[in-house]
Enzyme design. Sequence first.
Site, PDB file in Angstrom:
ATOM      1  N   CYS A   1      -9.433   3.195 -23.116  1.00 17.88           N
ATOM      2  CA  CYS A   1      -8.454   2.207 -22.663  1.00 17.88           C
ATOM      3  C   CYS A   1      -9.052   1.350 -21.537  1.00 17.88           C
ATOM      4  O   CYS A   1      -9.658   1.877 -20.601  1.00 17.88           O
ATOM      5  CB  CYS A   1      -7.198   2.902 -22.168  1.00 17.88           C
ATOM      6  SG  CYS A   1      -5.907   1.752 -21.612  1.00 17.88           S
TER       7      CYS A   1
ATOM      8  N   CYS B   1      -5.940   3.098 -14.731  1.00 21.27           N
ATOM      9  CA  CYS B   1      -4.956   4.027 -14.161  1.00 21.27           C
ATOM     10  C   CYS B   1      -5.668   5.257 -13.595  1.00 21.27           C
ATOM     11  O   CYS B   1      -6.383   5.961 -14.323  1.00 21.27           O
ATOM     12  CB  CYS B   1      -3.943   4.442 -15.219  1.00 21.27           C
ATOM     13  SG  CYS B   1      -3.167   3.052 -16.076  1.00 21.27           S
TER      14      CYS B   1
ATOM     15  N   CYS C   1      -5.419   8.747 -15.350  1.00 18.25           N
ATOM     16  CA  CYS C   1      -5.535   8.863 -16.808  1.00 18.25           C
ATOM     17  C   CYS C   1      -6.958   9.138 -17.283  1.00 18.25           C
ATOM     18  O   CYS C   1      -7.867   8.328 -17.052  1.00 18.25           O
ATOM     19  CB  CYS C   1      -5.015   7.593 -17.469  1.00 18.25           C
ATOM     20  SG  CYS C   1      -4.957   7.736 -19.272  1.00 18.25           S
TER      21      CYS C   1
ATOM     22  N   CYS D   1       7.163  11.099 -30.574  1.00 23.20           N
ATOM     23  CA  CYS D   1       6.638  10.016 -29.757  1.00 23.20           C
ATOM     24  C   CYS D   1       5.159   9.810 -30.068  1.00 23.20           C
ATOM     25  O   CYS D   1       4.406  10.781 -30.185  1.00 23.20           O
ATOM     26  CB  CYS D   1       6.808  10.345 -28.276  1.00 23.20           C
ATOM     27  SG  CYS D   1       8.491  10.847 -27.830  1.00 23.20           S
TER      28      CYS D   1
ATOM     29  N   CYS E   1       9.703   7.209 -31.053  1.00 22.16           N
ATOM     30  CA  CYS E   1       9.373   6.495 -29.821  1.00 22.16           C
ATOM     31  C   CYS E   1       7.883   6.176 -29.833  1.00 22.16           C
ATOM     32  O   CYS E   1       7.085   6.968 -30.349  1.00 22.16           O
ATOM     33  CB  CYS E   1       9.719   7.368 -28.610  1.00 22.16           C
ATOM     34  SG  CYS E   1       9.311   6.632 -26.999  1.00 22.16           S
TER      35      CYS E   1
ATOM     36  N   CYS F   1      12.642   3.976 -22.525  1.00 27.06           N
ATOM     37  CA  CYS F   1      12.195   5.240 -21.936  1.00 27.06           C
ATOM     38  C   CYS F   1      11.281   4.874 -20.779  1.00 27.06           C
ATOM     39  O   CYS F   1      10.209   4.298 -20.987  1.00 27.06           O
ATOM     40  CB  CYS F   1      11.454   6.070 -22.988  1.00 27.06           C
ATOM     41  SG  CYS F   1      10.750   7.617 -22.353  1.00 27.06           S
TER      42      CYS F   1
ATOM     43  N   ARG G   1      13.813  13.751 -18.755  1.00 28.93           N
ATOM     44  CA  ARG G   1      12.820  14.537 -19.492  1.00 28.93           C
ATOM     45  C   ARG G   1      11.825  15.194 -18.539  1.00 28.93           C
ATOM     46  O   ARG G   1      11.113  14.519 -17.799  1.00 28.93           O
ATOM     47  CB  ARG G   1      12.097  13.645 -20.505  1.00 28.93           C
ATOM     48  CG  ARG G   1      13.073  12.947 -21.451  1.00 28.93           C
ATOM     49  CD  ARG G   1      12.379  12.253 -22.619  1.00 28.93           C
ATOM     50  NE  ARG G   1      13.322  11.421 -23.357  1.00 28.93           N
ATOM     51  CZ  ARG G   1      14.158  11.860 -24.305  1.00 28.93           C
ATOM     52  NH1 ARG G   1      14.167  13.132 -24.622  1.00 28.93           N
ATOM     53  NH2 ARG G   1      14.983  11.023 -24.917  1.00 28.93           N
TER      54      ARG G   1
END
Length: 322
Positions: free
Chosen positions: A55, A59, A62, A99, A132, A192, A264
């Site tokens: 990616c 972040c 991550c 998801c 999702c 979400c 959640r």
Amino acid sequence: MLTAPTSRPSLDEVTSIYRSPVLELILRAAEVHRRHHAIGEVQVCRLLSIKTGGCPEDCAYCPQSAHHRSPVASEPLMDVEAVVAAAEEAKADGATRFCMGAAWREAKDDARFNRVLEMIRRIKGLGGLEVCTTLGMVTADQARRLKEAGLDAYNHNLDTSESYYDRIITTRSYDDRLETLRHVREAGVSVCCGGILGMGESEEDRIALLHTLANLPEHPESVPINALVPVEGTPLADQPRLDIWAMVRAVATARVLMPTAMVRLSAGRLQMSEPEQALCFLAGANSIFAGERLLTTPNPDVDADAMLFARLGLHAREADPC
């Protein structure tokens, strides 16, 4: 006597709730939870990484970021049949929400996006599963196409407070995230949206995140509360474990502020004891992610969660009738 928060609570209101005596806060959240949700019912979700690693975002938490030297290798987008098979397995294990996460900065209008649309259509065709996705930023037109394919919800977390955000991510702005949430909402897709705790942020940052979530034009239908899982090779690899009371306060405050949302209990459960998870359920959490992996990080397996549910007298939410 604590008064109910206003529909658009001020930062002072949120601060007062979050910092109230913790046992009082848990009891208050439990009362709100019982007014709006079935007692002891927990929705079981399954999260699958359909496109892993590589990616371009930076972040700090991550391991899928191309900026970090983590053990996660880049993999292409999965085939439709493999994803559908994973959804069938999740359904058989009792999940009612499936998801799919792709390590993209943004969804591109190309063959890969069309493949994701086909995944959504096929999984919705199984029946009994909410679907999702989290694909990074999406345009208004892409959100519309996701809705037309049958998507129920779109995950796009704010991660932390606006003031702390650039300490965690520099390749995307807070306003970018809010814009994607707006596109999703306007397309008629359920939102979400939550955050990650334990990234070095202050208590004020946690409160500010909850304040932002509670002041979106409409409350998110789903609010994932994550505890950082430090991963080797990421800038946050050496962060200490989050104090459980910070997690409990965040869950309880989210429940009080957003009474009808699914709160959640997400990443970080493997590092939590059963009593610690029980506190979170008592404080208003009513959903978990099941399965041995949560995207790329370890997660309690199905058998461990079954034992936890049995011990606490919880039961998995059944699928809504089609």
